[in-house]
Design an enzyme around this catalytic site. Structure first.
Site, PDB file in Angstrom:
ATOM      1  N   ASP A 100       0.845  -1.200   0.000  1.00 46.05           N
ATOM      2  CA  ASP A 100       0.000   0.000   0.000  1.00 46.05           C
ATOM      3  C   ASP A 100       0.883   1.253   0.000  1.00 46.05           C
ATOM      4  OD1 ASP A 100       0.510   1.047   2.750  1.00 46.05           O
ATOM      5  OD2 ASP A 100      -0.448  -0.804   3.405  1.00 46.05           O
ATOM      6  N   HIS A 115       8.358  -5.672  -1.454  1.00 46.25           N
ATOM      7  CA  HIS A 115       7.422  -6.605  -2.089  1.00 46.25           C
ATOM      8  C   HIS A 115       6.597  -5.935  -3.193  1.00 46.25           C
ATOM      9  CE1 HIS A 115       7.513  -9.513   1.636  1.00 46.25           C
ATOM     10  NE2 HIS A 115       8.601  -9.554   0.916  1.00 46.25           N
ATOM     11  N   CYS A 123       4.857  -4.902 -17.230  1.00 46.40           N
ATOM     12  CA  CYS A 123       4.677  -5.888 -18.285  1.00 46.40           C
ATOM     13  C   CYS A 123       5.419  -7.158 -17.905  1.00 46.40           C
ATOM     14  CB  CYS A 123       5.201  -5.350 -19.616  1.00 46.40           C
ATOM     15  SG  CYS A 123       5.038  -6.557 -20.949  1.00 46.40           S
ATOM     16  N   CYS A 144       0.085  -4.953 -22.594  1.00 45.12           N
ATOM     17  CA  CYS A 144       1.104  -3.933 -22.855  1.00 45.12           C
ATOM     18  C   CYS A 144       1.096  -3.577 -24.340  1.00 45.12           C
ATOM     19  CB  CYS A 144       2.458  -4.524 -22.448  1.00 45.12           C
ATOM     20  SG  CYS A 144       3.852  -3.433 -22.698  1.00 45.12           S
TER      21      CYS A 144
HETATM   22  N1  APR Z   1      -0.305  -2.853  15.022  1.00 44.28           N
HETATM   23  C1  APR Z   1       0.847  -3.546  14.884  1.00 44.28           C
HETATM   24  N2  APR Z   1       0.884  -4.832  14.492  1.00 44.28           N
HETATM   25  C2  APR Z   1      -0.280  -5.442  14.242  1.00 44.28           C
HETATM   26  C3  APR Z   1      -1.523  -4.788  14.366  1.00 44.28           C
HETATM   27  C4  APR Z   1      -1.510  -3.429  14.787  1.00 44.28           C
HETATM   28  N3  APR Z   1      -2.624  -2.722  14.939  1.00 44.28           N
HETATM   29  N4  APR Z   1      -2.485  -5.664  14.035  1.00 44.28           N
HETATM   30  C5  APR Z   1      -1.882  -6.820  13.721  1.00 44.28           C
HETATM   31  N5  APR Z   1      -0.545  -6.699  13.845  1.00 44.28           N
HETATM   32  C6  APR Z   1       0.501  -7.688  13.618  1.00 44.28           C
HETATM   33  C7  APR Z   1       0.071  -9.113  13.864  1.00 44.28           C
HETATM   34  O1  APR Z   1       0.239  -9.464  15.226  1.00 44.28           O
HETATM   35  C8  APR Z   1       1.023  -9.881  12.954  1.00 44.28           C
HETATM   36  O2  APR Z   1       2.178 -10.259  13.646  1.00 44.28           O
HETATM   37  O3  APR Z   1       0.862  -7.625  12.269  1.00 44.28           O
HETATM   38  C9  APR Z   1       1.392  -8.864  11.868  1.00 44.28           C
HETATM   39  C10 APR Z   1       0.855  -9.181  10.508  1.00 44.28           C
HETATM   40  O4  APR Z   1       1.461 -10.348  10.040  1.00 44.28           O
HETATM   41  P1  APR Z   1       1.211 -10.850   8.544  1.00 44.28           P
HETATM   42  O5  APR Z   1      -0.238 -10.820   8.240  1.00 44.28           O
HETATM   43  O6  APR Z   1       1.918 -12.149   8.411  1.00 44.28           O
HETATM   44  O7  APR Z   1       1.899  -9.707   7.663  1.00 44.28           O
HETATM   45  P2  APR Z   1       3.419  -9.534   7.255  1.00 44.28           P
HETATM   46  O8  APR Z   1       4.328 -10.051   8.303  1.00 44.28           O
HETATM   47  O9  APR Z   1       3.584  -8.126   6.799  1.00 44.28           O
HETATM   48  O10 APR Z   1       3.506 -10.488   6.002  1.00 44.28           O
HETATM   49  C11 APR Z   1       4.711 -10.563   5.279  1.00 44.28           C
HETATM   50  O11 APR Z   1       3.695 -12.067   3.735  1.00 44.28           O
HETATM   51  O12 APR Z   1       1.962 -12.820   2.428  1.00 44.28           O
HETATM   52  C12 APR Z   1       3.103 -12.074   2.455  1.00 44.28           C
HETATM   53  O13 APR Z   1       3.772 -10.552   0.847  1.00 44.28           O
HETATM   54  C13 APR Z   1       2.978 -10.659   1.989  1.00 44.28           C
HETATM   55  O14 APR Z   1       4.299  -8.751   2.674  1.00 44.28           O
HETATM   56  C14 APR Z   1       3.550  -9.852   3.130  1.00 44.28           C
HETATM   57  C15 APR Z   1       4.412 -10.870   3.847  1.00 44.28           C
END
Ligand code: APR
Length: 240
Positions: A100, A115, A123, A144
């Site tokens: 985002d 990422h 493309c 493209c």
């Molecule tokens: N503030 C801080 N942390 C939070 C909050 C919040 N309000 N809400 C949830 N979390 C934490 C959760 O506890 C969890 O540990 O955010 C984390 C989200 O974990 P994931 O969903 O696994 O996200 P992320 O670690 O960014 O994933 C990594 O995985 O699928 C891929 O490419 C995708 O970039 C992503 C990568």
């Protein structure tokens, strides 16, 4: 220990953010209860094989994410990191796993989207650079000018993240390493804390302990909005 992290004039700060920093802006994380990977199979919507099999499904998934992003606003944690960037300049290396644009809208001008970016398309065939695009492709598959298939500029499972050399340099130089809102389940980002173990203070911020918690010196339990705005203390700011 829960006071602010003092950032001295010789410090270099590496901030890694994950989906958790955008959660309070209304963007779903991946692995929490109700997370995206509970309702979608990542092999189908976030892999080169999935795109080859069903590009319409992949575009539908990312078009929905694009539409949602436009409606979401940066929160106090994004804004605090933006302010930290203004204070530290190139002594802050901001690396996000998020696709985002809430860091940018929260005031960060220098950051690495390891990422990829939801707001860009590229493309699959030619070397035309990724371009800004928030269209929703729900019916027609975009192509493209070269005739190749256009795809979201997202790093999918099995693909190499962006900027690994710059990341390695910044990790080497960091004296303070902070991860905000990432489950520690996805490598290589989950391994960054290991790379700084012997030369940087490592702090994790999130509502629960991450999978790679063994690597951190401190885990600060709380949401990004609760913790990040008062997380850093930069001397000039304290004096003003
Ligand atoms: N503030 C801080 N942390 C939070 C909050 C919040 N309000 N809400 C949830 N979390 C934490 C959760 O506890 C969890 O540990 O955010 C984390 C989200 O974990 P994931 O969903 O696994 O996200 P992320 O670690 O960014 O994933 C990594 O995985 O699928 C891929 O490419 C995708 O970039 C992503 C990568």
């Amino acid at each position: 220990m829960s006071g602010s992290i003092f950032v001295g004039p010789a410090d270099r700060v590496f901030v890694l953010t994950g989906a958790g920093i955008s959660a309070e802006s209304g963007i779903r994380t991946f692995r929490d209860a109700g997370g995206l990977w509970e309702t979608h199979r990542f092999e189908e919507v976030a892999s080169p094989e999935g795109f080859a099999r069903d590009p319409r499904l992949v575009w539908k998934f990312y078009s929905q994410r694009r539409a949602q992003m436009v409606d979401c606003q940066p929160n106090a944690a994004h804004r605090a990191i933006g302010e930290l960037g203004r204070e530290l300049g190139d002594r802050l290396f901001l690396c996000t796993q998020n696709v985002d644009d809430l860091h940018e809208r929260g005031g960060s001008s220098q950051l690495l989207h390891m990422h990829g970016e939801l707001g860009k398309t590229r493309c699959q065939t030619c070397c035309r650079p990724a371009f800004a695009d928030t269209s929703g492709y729900l019916d027609e598959l975009p192509r493209c000018t070269c005739g190749g298939a256009l795809r979201p500029d997202i790093v999918w499972f099995g693909e190499v993240p962006i900027g690994l050399s710059a990341i390695a340099r910044a990790l080497d130089e960091a004296t303070i390493f902070v991860t905000i809102g990432s489950s520690g389940a996805v490598y290589p980002a989950a391994g960054f804390v290991h790379a700084v173990r012997h030369h940087a203070r490592a702090i994790y911020v999130g509502p629960e302990r991450p999978d790679n918690d063994w690597g951190f010196d401190e885990v600060r339990i709380g949401t990004a909005v609760e913790v990040v705005p008062s997380l850093f203390q930069v001397p000039d700011r304290a004096a003003s």
